[in-house]
Write an enzyme that holds these catalytic residues in place. Structure first.
Site, PDB file in Angstrom:
ATOM      1  N   HIS A 136       0.833  -1.210   0.000  1.00  0.00           N
ATOM      2  CA  HIS A 136       0.000   0.000   0.000  1.00  0.00           C
ATOM      3  C   HIS A 136       0.866   1.258   0.000  1.00  0.00           C
ATOM      4  CE1 HIS A 136      -3.086   2.923   0.970  1.00  0.00           C
ATOM      5  NE2 HIS A 136      -2.470   3.240   2.092  1.00  0.00           N
ATOM      6  N   ASP A 236     -11.534   2.396   7.009  1.00  0.00           N
ATOM      7  CA  ASP A 236     -11.104   3.754   7.358  1.00  0.00           C
ATOM      8  C   ASP A 236     -11.385   4.664   6.165  1.00  0.00           C
ATOM      9  OD1 ASP A 236     -10.000   5.536   9.182  1.00  0.00           O
ATOM     10  OD2 ASP A 236      -8.022   5.389   8.256  1.00  0.00           O
ATOM     11  N   GLN A 243      -7.633  15.191   1.543  1.00  0.00           N
ATOM     12  CA  GLN A 243      -6.315  14.765   2.040  1.00  0.00           C
ATOM     13  C   GLN A 243      -5.165  15.398   1.257  1.00  0.00           C
ATOM     14  OE1 GLN A 243      -6.034  10.484   2.292  1.00  0.00           O
ATOM     15  NE2 GLN A 243      -3.907  10.480   2.999  1.00  0.00           N
ATOM     16  N   TYR A 247      -2.802  17.731   3.803  1.00  0.00           N
ATOM     17  CA  TYR A 247      -1.967  16.851   4.627  1.00  0.00           C
ATOM     18  C   TYR A 247      -0.538  17.325   4.861  1.00  0.00           C
ATOM     19  CZ  TYR A 247       1.082  14.428   1.297  1.00  0.00           C
ATOM     20  OH  TYR A 247       2.059  14.110   0.404  1.00  0.00           O
ATOM     21  N   LYS A 256      -9.901  12.059   7.165  1.00  0.00           N
ATOM     22  CA  LYS A 256     -10.086  10.759   7.816  1.00  0.00           C
ATOM     23  C   LYS A 256     -11.040  10.836   9.003  1.00  0.00           C
ATOM     24  CE  LYS A 256      -6.509   8.545   5.787  1.00  0.00           C
ATOM     25  NZ  LYS A 256      -6.516   7.174   5.286  1.00  0.00           N
ATOM     26  N   THR A 353      -4.214   0.526   5.378  1.00  0.00           N
ATOM     27  CA  THR A 353      -4.747  -0.253   4.265  1.00  0.00           C
ATOM     28  C   THR A 353      -3.904  -1.500   4.023  1.00  0.00           C
ATOM     29  OG1 THR A 353      -5.451   1.804   3.273  1.00  0.00           O
ATOM     30  CG2 THR A 353      -5.409  -0.121   1.839  1.00  0.00           C
TER      31      THR A 353
END
Lengths: 430, 430
Positions: A136, A236, A243, A247, A256, A353
């Site tokens: 991921h 999630d 994002q 971020y 999130k 993830t």
């Protein structure tokens, strides 16, 4: 091992599992209490407790199982958990008459799952989300930073994680409105306020902590698993466009915090023991405080389904496995507490993830559709780059035993359209 | 307005303030309860509550003030808070005989602060930390990314924030062991495990939320201040070397989770009303959901003191002011909830480090000593680039009225040497 309650081989809740949950009777102003899933039934532990079945393990006055959450039980620690599990396994065993042959007690203690409404099982104090899947992290890194810099230099040395939002963790079945937020598309000169346009799921598992540690007293990796009460499925939800804009430099925040969904049944670590496997080989070798000699992963098969509003049936869009995770729960706990940070009973650690090496093993739409470049084809001819209103996402997972499954049930939720906001909030600039 | 209790003009707790805290009698196995600071005394609200003083505002059975935290009271909302505050102000007023002339009640309800042990005032659900000072964000950006890219493009459009760790928030007076962690010095080829070498403080204020919002129902900016119960001083301890290595791409994690310290008295927003001022002009203009016409900052003078082990007295090393913050608490709340994220009574929002425009107004050692390039000179001839073992850090703050101060008391803590770890944790590579 077999129970006197008939359990189909594909049912998630045989006597080998015995996950804990909190329930009440459907449609009634019933009190919440703790139960264990067995086949199609819930075993009401508050009834067994009141009958004195846990005498010698738990004191009656503590009312551990007539509590409205699992927290009190989670505080007890692994020796008590094991003794209680053994007792329940004994009570449900095919050869044990104490419940099997007591029709009056059976009528009170065994409730069809179709008659109960599951509740959020744990009062979650703090929620931490890790980023423990190398596949991921690599996929995301490739999309956002290119192939060369896909993994940050720290990634193979420590389990990267961040603090998440505990208040918005909801139970499977709670539908979720598409969030609003601030985004800045590549072609825009200033940011916009809009319903999220790149809504995503994340296939994760959540690890519930108990009993935890005191502030200033790190948990050593060799004791880390003693502080795992059990695991659940975790979706999630992520707003990728929010994002991308927000971020830097302090990490994901609003992207999130609108909702994370968990499955209702917490599978104890002891139930996963037969499915313990080695995780991926770690290279470079981790620092001593993160090093374990013991196999510390579990073979848990995972599946993700989507069902759009125009679909008759769900489509399987991803499969994966917990065993792909590079950083184990034990390593996450050892790392999290190495500064002295205290974990409490009821805290939740997300894995991040869980993606696998194959294309169909990508654990998010971001990866499956490669940031919109390769939309996912659905069985009714539609495509998905991101989640659309009305889409229902369902995740499930199990360990396959010889003729039985230790399963996690499912976590499911439908995405509802963004709410109509008023006043200053309604000035949506599209 | 004056109380019958004599309060010096420099005392933080005149009748204009009346901050809430939780206390118990020193050295006794006493129960925790809620009090209000007045001069050198604590007014025991549990006593007044039991005597029926809050009848008509709060129901007796709820036991709001004999509770062990402020949470129940925080859930009540600003109308109840205001009515209770008015009642307490009335009871303490110089012209009001009800307490003044009742020696028996005075003896029970007024306790010298020197006789009590303050407790953590709130059960904190979720903790969020913002990055709301432009001067701080610019200073940090200049040090880490250079002058050109000091502020990220998103910074002037939204209050950047991240989720923090609630479990490790401790009360003023709790000393803190230097944390261990993984770092990677610029000249090292691989990371090391070591006690933190770049320990820092952050001068912040914390905003306690009440009553908050339901999931899916954003708080509009015009109602945001109704969801502020009150403010405290906050020292958000930071391990800069751990942070530098771990924070990409998901933000600070272990660098911040070993401890954050708060002051014991929560100053209600109503007490700050006379000190309301405009915050800095915002350019570019924020999106409508973040725009407020009302002045939404407060003139709160802040000071930071350090006292090394070899020092007789504390040195003042920084002054600053809450009014320098670019993003207000109201904007933080409107932004935090715009996705639908729910804030609960008892949640804490940190402002982020509060730096001002002048050199002596930098709110962290990182900035004061410019990442070690310009060490801070202390009165005993020592220097500090980072916090050393035995250093005691104290922050204080107040609003200056005409002949009185609405103050926050102080938040203080000493840094103790790193604990000696054992087993795999002891393999410290220096």
């Amino acid at each position: 091992m077999q129970s006197f309650i008939k359990v189909e081989p594909t049912n998630h809740f045989p006597i080998q599992n015995l996950p804990y949950g909190v329930f009440k009777l459907k449609g009634k102003n019933d009190r919440q209490r703790v139960g264990v899933a067995i086949g199609e039934y819930v075993l009401d532990l508050a009834v067994l407790e009141a009958e004195g079945y846990f005498e010698g393990i738990l004191s009656l006055e503590e009312e551990i199982f007539s509590a409205t959450s699992l927290n009190k039980f989670m505080e007890k620690g692994h020796e008590i958990w094991r003794a209680v599990r053994k007792k329940i396994q004994n009570v449900l065993h095919a050869d044990e008459p104490v419940l099997r042959d007591n029709a009056e007690l059976r009528a009170r203690a065994l409730i069809p799952q179709s008659d109960v409404e599951m509740q959020i099982p744990v009062h979650i104090g703090d929620y931490t989300d890790f980023y423990a899947s190398k596949e991921h992290a690599t996929n995301v890194g490739m999309m956002f930073r290119g192939k060369e810099d896909a993994l940050m230099p720290n990634w193979t040395h420590l389990p990267v994680g961040y603090h998440g939002r505990a208040s918005s963790i909801v139970l499977s079945g709670t539908n979720i409105h598409r969030p609003h937020g601030q985004i800045k598309p590549a072609d825009a000169s200033t940011p916009l306020f809009t319903p999220c346009r790149q809504l995503d799921f994340e296939l994760e598992m959540g690890c519930f902590i108990g009993p935890g540690n005191n502030l200033g007293e790190p948990i050593s990796i060799d004791n880390a698993e003693e502080n795992v009460f059990g695991l659940v499925l975790l979706n999630d939800w992520s707003a990728r466009d929010i994002q991308a804009w927000e971020y830097q430099p302090l990490g994901p925040f609003l992207a999130k915090n609108f909702a994370s969904s968990i499955s209702p049944w917490v599978v104890p670590l002891d139930a996963l023991e037969p499915f313990r496997v080695e995780g991926p080989k770690q290279d470079p070798e981790p620092l001593p405080y993160l090093k374990t000699e013991k196999a510390d992963s579990f073979d848990i098969h995972l599946e993700v389904y989507i069902k759009g509003e125009n679909m008759e049936q769900s489509d399987l869009i991803a499969t994966s496995n917990y065993k792909y995770l590079y950083w184990s729960a034990a390593q996450q706990i050892a790392h999290h507490t190495i500064t002295g940070c205290n974990l409490n009973a009821g805290d939740l650690l997300g894995t991040g993830t869980i993606s696998g090496p194959d294309r169909e093993e990508r654990g998010s739409l971001l990866e499956l559709a490669w940031r919109g470049a390769e939309p996912v084809e659905l069985s009714n001819g539609e495509q998905r780059s991101w989640i659309e209103d009305g889409d229902e996402l369902t995740m499930t997972g199990w360990c396959q035993g010889d003729g039985y499954r230790v399963g996690f049930g499912e976590v499911t939720a439908k995405i509802l359209p963004a709410k109509v906001l008023k006043g200053k909030q309604e000035k949506v600039l599209l």
